[in-house]
Design an enzyme around this catalytic site. Structure first.
Site, PDB file in Angstrom:
ATOM      1  N   TYR A 130      23.556 -38.001 103.846  1.00  0.00           N
ATOM      2  CA  TYR A 130      23.415 -38.660 104.774  1.00  0.00           C
ATOM      3  C   TYR A 130      25.011 -39.534 105.858  1.00  0.00           C
ATOM      4  O   TYR A 130      25.572 -38.954 105.224  1.00  0.00           O
ATOM      5  CB  TYR A 130      23.214 -40.623 104.472  1.00  0.00           C
ATOM      6  CG  TYR A 130      22.699 -41.389 104.977  1.00  0.00           C
ATOM      7  CD1 TYR A 130      21.175 -41.077 105.022  1.00  0.00           C
ATOM      8  CD2 TYR A 130      22.902 -42.033 105.986  1.00  0.00           C
ATOM      9  CE1 TYR A 130      20.959 -42.567 106.247  1.00  0.00           C
ATOM     10  CE2 TYR A 130      22.864 -43.107 106.558  1.00  0.00           C
ATOM     11  CZ  TYR A 130      21.567 -43.340 106.824  1.00  0.00           C
ATOM     12  OH  TYR A 130      21.549 -43.964 107.743  1.00  0.00           O
ATOM     13  N   GLN A 191      14.854 -44.769 105.224  1.00  0.00           N
ATOM     14  CA  GLN A 191      13.542 -43.448 105.985  1.00  0.00           C
ATOM     15  C   GLN A 191      13.707 -42.140 105.514  1.00  0.00           C
ATOM     16  O   GLN A 191      13.144 -41.588 104.867  1.00  0.00           O
ATOM     17  CB  GLN A 191      12.275 -44.293 106.598  1.00  0.00           C
ATOM     18  CG  GLN A 191      12.972 -43.943 107.610  1.00  0.00           C
ATOM     19  CD  GLN A 191      14.128 -45.267 108.359  1.00  0.00           C
ATOM     20  OE1 GLN A 191      14.151 -46.641 107.804  1.00  0.00           O
ATOM     21  NE2 GLN A 191      14.501 -45.131 109.474  1.00  0.00           N
ATOM     22  N   ASN A 214      24.411 -47.669 104.766  1.00  0.00           N
ATOM     23  CA  ASN A 214      24.718 -48.911 105.330  1.00  0.00           C
ATOM     24  C   ASN A 214      24.269 -49.436 103.540  1.00  0.00           C
ATOM     25  O   ASN A 214      23.650 -49.202 102.778  1.00  0.00           O
ATOM     26  CB  ASN A 214      24.023 -49.420 106.154  1.00  0.00           C
ATOM     27  CG  ASN A 214      22.537 -49.197 106.554  1.00  0.00           C
ATOM     28  OD1 ASN A 214      21.978 -48.789 105.580  1.00  0.00           O
ATOM     29  ND2 ASN A 214      22.135 -49.654 107.590  1.00  0.00           N
ATOM     30  N   GLN A 259      42.746 -50.430 104.918  1.00  0.00           N
ATOM     31  CA  GLN A 259      40.633 -50.302 103.797  1.00  0.00           C
ATOM     32  C   GLN A 259      40.292 -51.633 104.604  1.00  0.00           C
ATOM     33  O   GLN A 259      39.851 -51.292 104.987  1.00  0.00           O
ATOM     34  CB  GLN A 259      41.866 -50.927 102.999  1.00  0.00           C
ATOM     35  CG  GLN A 259      40.685 -50.088 101.907  1.00  0.00           C
ATOM     36  CD  GLN A 259      40.198 -49.208 101.935  1.00  0.00           C
ATOM     37  OE1 GLN A 259      39.138 -48.290 101.976  1.00  0.00           O
ATOM     38  NE2 GLN A 259      41.197 -48.046 102.106  1.00  0.00           N
ATOM     39  N   HIS A 262      37.289 -50.798 107.424  1.00  0.00           N
ATOM     40  CA  HIS A 262      36.688 -50.208 107.401  1.00  0.00           C
ATOM     41  C   HIS A 262      35.328 -51.382 107.720  1.00  0.00           C
ATOM     42  O   HIS A 262      34.123 -50.668 107.999  1.00  0.00           O
ATOM     43  CB  HIS A 262      36.741 -49.097 105.941  1.00  0.00           C
ATOM     44  CG  HIS A 262      36.752 -48.254 105.964  1.00  0.00           C
ATOM     45  ND1 HIS A 262      36.537 -47.088 106.632  1.00  0.00           N
ATOM     46  CD2 HIS A 262      38.131 -47.727 105.110  1.00  0.00           C
ATOM     47  CE1 HIS A 262      37.122 -45.922 106.231  1.00  0.00           C
ATOM     48  NE2 HIS A 262      38.033 -46.478 105.941  1.00  0.00           N
ATOM     49  N   GLU A 327      39.196 -48.526  93.803  1.00  0.00           N
ATOM     50  CA  GLU A 327      38.667 -46.680  94.406  1.00  0.00           C
ATOM     51  C   GLU A 327      40.526 -46.216  94.890  1.00  0.00           C
ATOM     52  O   GLU A 327      40.048 -44.927  94.495  1.00  0.00           O
ATOM     53  CB  GLU A 327      38.308 -46.783  95.969  1.00  0.00           C
ATOM     54  CG  GLU A 327      37.313 -45.689  96.230  1.00  0.00           C
ATOM     55  CD  GLU A 327      37.377 -46.149  97.915  1.00  0.00           C
ATOM     56  OE1 GLU A 327      36.707 -47.431  98.085  1.00  0.00           O
ATOM     57  OE2 GLU A 327      36.879 -45.457  98.713  1.00  0.00           O
ATOM     58  N   HIS A 328      41.647 -46.584  95.334  1.00  0.00           N
ATOM     59  CA  HIS A 328      42.231 -46.375  96.218  1.00  0.00           C
ATOM     60  C   HIS A 328      43.661 -47.541  95.233  1.00  0.00           C
ATOM     61  O   HIS A 328      44.129 -48.920  95.557  1.00  0.00           O
ATOM     62  CB  HIS A 328      42.550 -46.698  97.865  1.00  0.00           C
ATOM     63  CG  HIS A 328      41.436 -45.955  98.901  1.00  0.00           C
ATOM     64  ND1 HIS A 328      40.741 -46.398  98.714  1.00  0.00           N
ATOM     65  CD2 HIS A 328      41.133 -44.692  98.662  1.00  0.00           C
ATOM     66  CE1 HIS A 328      39.382 -45.507  99.163  1.00  0.00           C
ATOM     67  NE2 HIS A 328      39.951 -44.890  99.329  1.00  0.00           N
ATOM     68  N   ASP A 361      42.266 -39.502 103.410  1.00  0.00           N
ATOM     69  CA  ASP A 361      40.438 -40.025 104.240  1.00  0.00           C
ATOM     70  C   ASP A 361      40.678 -38.905 104.495  1.00  0.00           C
ATOM     71  O   ASP A 361      40.075 -38.488 104.531  1.00  0.00           O
ATOM     72  CB  ASP A 361      40.797 -41.296 104.874  1.00  0.00           C
ATOM     73  CG  ASP A 361      40.734 -42.758 104.196  1.00  0.00           C
ATOM     74  OD1 ASP A 361      40.342 -42.883 102.984  1.00  0.00           O
ATOM     75  OD2 ASP A 361      40.637 -43.459 104.807  1.00  0.00           O
ATOM     76  N   GLU A 415      13.456 -36.029  59.233  1.00  0.00           N
ATOM     77  CA  GLU A 415      13.130 -37.162  60.259  1.00  0.00           C
ATOM     78  C   GLU A 415      11.566 -37.158  60.654  1.00  0.00           C
ATOM     79  O   GLU A 415      11.707 -37.399  61.039  1.00  0.00           O
ATOM     80  CB  GLU A 415      14.123 -36.820  61.413  1.00  0.00           C
ATOM     81  CG  GLU A 415      15.009 -36.882  61.589  1.00  0.00           C
ATOM     82  CD  GLU A 415      16.076 -36.118  62.850  1.00  0.00           C
ATOM     83  OE1 GLU A 415      14.893 -35.887  63.927  1.00  0.00           O
ATOM     84  OE2 GLU A 415      17.230 -36.460  63.608  1.00  0.00           O
ATOM     85  N   HIS A 420       8.691 -28.809  63.582  1.00  0.00           N
ATOM     86  CA  HIS A 420       9.280 -29.021  64.074  1.00  0.00           C
ATOM     87  C   HIS A 420      10.291 -28.238  62.713  1.00  0.00           C
ATOM     88  O   HIS A 420      10.856 -27.029  62.834  1.00  0.00           O
ATOM     89  CB  HIS A 420      10.766 -30.014  64.056  1.00  0.00           C
ATOM     90  CG  HIS A 420      11.083 -30.452  65.571  1.00  0.00           C
ATOM     91  ND1 HIS A 420       9.542 -31.055  66.408  1.00  0.00           N
ATOM     92  CD2 HIS A 420      11.556 -30.575  66.617  1.00  0.00           C
ATOM     93  CE1 HIS A 420       9.684 -31.366  66.778  1.00  0.00           C
ATOM     94  NE2 HIS A 420      11.411 -31.367  67.567  1.00  0.00           N
TER      95      HIS A 420
END
Lengths: 429, 429
Positions: A130, A191, A214, A259, A262, A327-328, A361, A415, A420
């Site tokens: 994506y 979609q 998003n 940051q 963004h 994250e960073h 980045d 078991e 088996h």
């Protein structure tokens, strides 16, 4: 922006509130996404045509409306201004080199009991990527997702990207050419993710879907996890800068803003042992922010989610950093080694005064798709392994089965699984 | 049971129906699980008390009601009949040896541009393991989940398991002792998974949750994916046996039944190039099934989901196997190597006439937690990596930033992210 001091009486509580604050807003979209996905599943291309007209004001009719050809990507690449093309090539080369070393090795050996054992890694057949349209249409993001897939050996890499009012970002096409993308479909939103997972008349289904998007895209991936593989559940970006008072406050301010620009719900956190330095950084943020073309986003993020924490000793930052699992994490201190040693939970660590996060980045090489929202406690950045899977294998001859089979029979019987036990027992007779 | 021949005119369509058939039934439980999880999140232990009384007829009141001590596990281990204890030890040793070789290696190097790059693997702090009660309370499953976590270096491993009417399976406790489990909580269902993910007053939250369970447990894990890491979305078991006519039909029948006896919605598929052999296997299944203590389950599975496919040539089985992407694939043929080479999608492959799948369930060494429902197209069996995460790191000095920083600036500007560009530019001045 919130300023805390570790010595204030309610610090633990205030810090806990920051750790637990949710900046992700997927609750409201879950039902909408569910509806969209079942529509795509039931009537693929028809649904894509309808929703693309509604959400992107783009009509899917001719082949050129549906997809972008490899020739167009190649043309976009060659039309790039040379310095930009070289920058993109440097980025692609460094990303490729770093990721090639992630390729796993197979195992195949026979042990003392005579059992042949092993594991074989293979790429998935097809991956979907994506790529957001509009504000967040980043060529760097395409490289960071597509190159690991191609290094893994994925034969078919299909990109989906919305082209609002028909608009296409040539930089993204250039990056697609450089990365060797096989298909680009002009659809977006939940979609598009559904089309990749289920397949439609035009778009063949894929096995793994990665890439940012998003809240609708993120929720679609979450709902389709299990139908396909996904990279991770992604939330807004975040950075934690641990800095001593010997830094240039202007540099650290820029790092925090990089940051913040963004996303209005991105989060920038500074931990320092110097209250005066903290104030200088805050001042520089105000000055720099006012001059940014991205100031609206950056200011919203810093005002609402920015945090400055003053500690007595930078050693205290280790426990805070592990709780935040950001994250960073930047370590802008004189001696970063002990802090780096202590930080167990972080998507990526940037070591030293000359390692601003932005370099990661684009061109450093490691992946910039990293776990957000405290997920570095258990998740890793995107890698070649996300586009591969491992089959184990076991080979026995009669002697090997005689050696280890009886133990398996004992356990199967304990078991309560007689078939088996018999599948082994019959061969031992 | 359904019998197909590759030469029948509607084969492609009939096979497609088998590939696409859904044996998972999570749709109905999603809302119930959602409600349970929000109750656990809002009022942890109180909800556990209420739901454990309702679903398990077990009252959580004293400490002994809540959890099982390490001493009890140790006692259960020492009370085992010696041959069973040895079988469990052999299994644990072989599983441990196989998984130890999965431990990843860190990277740390400086490249030609002077950039220090690397990746560091660390275990998660805490892992939670679901162990079903009742019919599916398998000590082997505990070993297969707990040992990789301990090999990864996870400091805290908490088991949750329902104890219906207070009933505890001593074999599971013995396995917990052997595997080094740290805590056992007597709760089950979606509420137990929620407790592990969110934490309650008594049960601290974990970072990763693995382990098999019923539809409620599987759905709870799916919904909590992202809050914690999970092993995978698991569905009913399946086996694909590819066999030539030279096999003992009695052996192959037992192999197919060993999968069928797990679950009424398990699926056993035989592909053979010998129609007469296929009939013999079918006959042996009927005979063997009637004598199994698990016959009700096995018969339901075989009658409703069993498939026998007769091909002209075993080479044709490769494409069929890759489409099915089965959890377990047995290659009971004279020369398995070319088939093994061709099979790209399988959880685990069992090679040769003396490698019944059941040996992999217990003692072979590779993990028996494997992708089901065609997920071997993109997913792998459980491994040490599921209990670890990787942080990348980047260190630059001024010279290194000078070498690669300008390209990052060019890309940041092209992406319209000025603070990104400035965070590098300011350092280059």
């Amino acid at each position: 922006m919130q300023r805390l001091s570790i010595s204030q009486p309610d610090f633990a509580k205030a810090f806990r509130r920051i750790v637990n604050s949710r900046r992700e807003s997927d609750e409201g979209v879950a039902d909408q996404v569910k509806t969209i996905l079942s529509k795509v599943r039931a009537s693929g291309d028809e649904t894509l045509v309808e929703l693309t007209a509604r959400f992107d004001q783009h009509n899917l009719s001719s082949d050129a409306d549906w997809s972008i050809s490899k020739a167009e990507c190649e043309a976009a690449f060659h039309a790039l201004e040379p310095s930009l093309r070289q920058a993109l090539e440097l980025a692609a080369d460094r990303i490729r080199t770093y990721h090639e070393a992630q390729l796993p090795t197979d195992r195949d050996y026979t042990d003392d009991a005579g059992v042949r054992l092993g594991a074989r890694w293979l790429p998935v057949d097809a991956a979907g990527l994506y790529v957001p349209g509009g504000r967040a249409a980043y060529p760097s993001s395409l490289l960071m997702n597509a190159i690991p897939a191609k290094v893994a050996g994925v034969a078919r890499l299909a990109v989906v990207t919305p082209t609002p009012r028909g608009q296409i970002n040539p930089l993204v096409l250039a990056a697609a050419h450089l990365a060797g993308v096989d298909e680009i479909w002009r659809v977006g939103g939940a979609q598009a993710v559904g089309a990749l997972a289920y397949g439609t008349e035009r778009i063949s289904r894929v096995d793994v879907i990665t890439g940012p998007g998003n809240a609708w895209v993120a929720e679609a991936k979450r709902q389709l996890y299990g139908v396909v593989g996904i990279d991770m559940v992604a939330g807004p970006s975040e950075i934690l800068v641990i800095a001593d008072g010997q830094n240039n406050p202007d540099w650290i301010a820029a790092d925090l803003l990089s940051q913040a620009e963004h996303d209005p719900v991105a989060q920038s956190i500074l931990i320092t042992d110097d209250a005066n330095f903290a104030s200088q950084v805050e001042d520089r943020i105000d000055v720099q922010c006012a001059m940014l073309s991205t100031q609206k986003t950056a200011k919203a993020s810093w005002d609402n989610h920015g945090v400055v924490i003053v500690v007595d000793d930078l050693d205290q930052s280790i426990a805070l950093a592990n709780d935040l699992a950001a994250e960073h994490v930047e370590l802008a201190v004189a001696d970063p080694a002990p802090l780096f040693e202590g930080i167990r939970h972080a998507g990526s660590v940037f070591i030293g005064r000359f390692a601003p996060e932005a370099v990661g980045d684009y061109v450093a090489g490691p992946n910039h798709v990293l776990p957000t929202g405290r997920r570095a406690r258990f998740a890793s950045g995107l890698s070649v392994l996300d586009f591969m899977k491992r089959s184990s294998f076991i080979e026995l001859d009669e002697a090997a089965l005689n050696a280890i089979g009886p133990a398996a029979i004992a356990l199967a019987e304990a078991e309560g699984l007689p078939a088996h036990a018999q599948s082994i027992e019959k061969r031992l007779k």
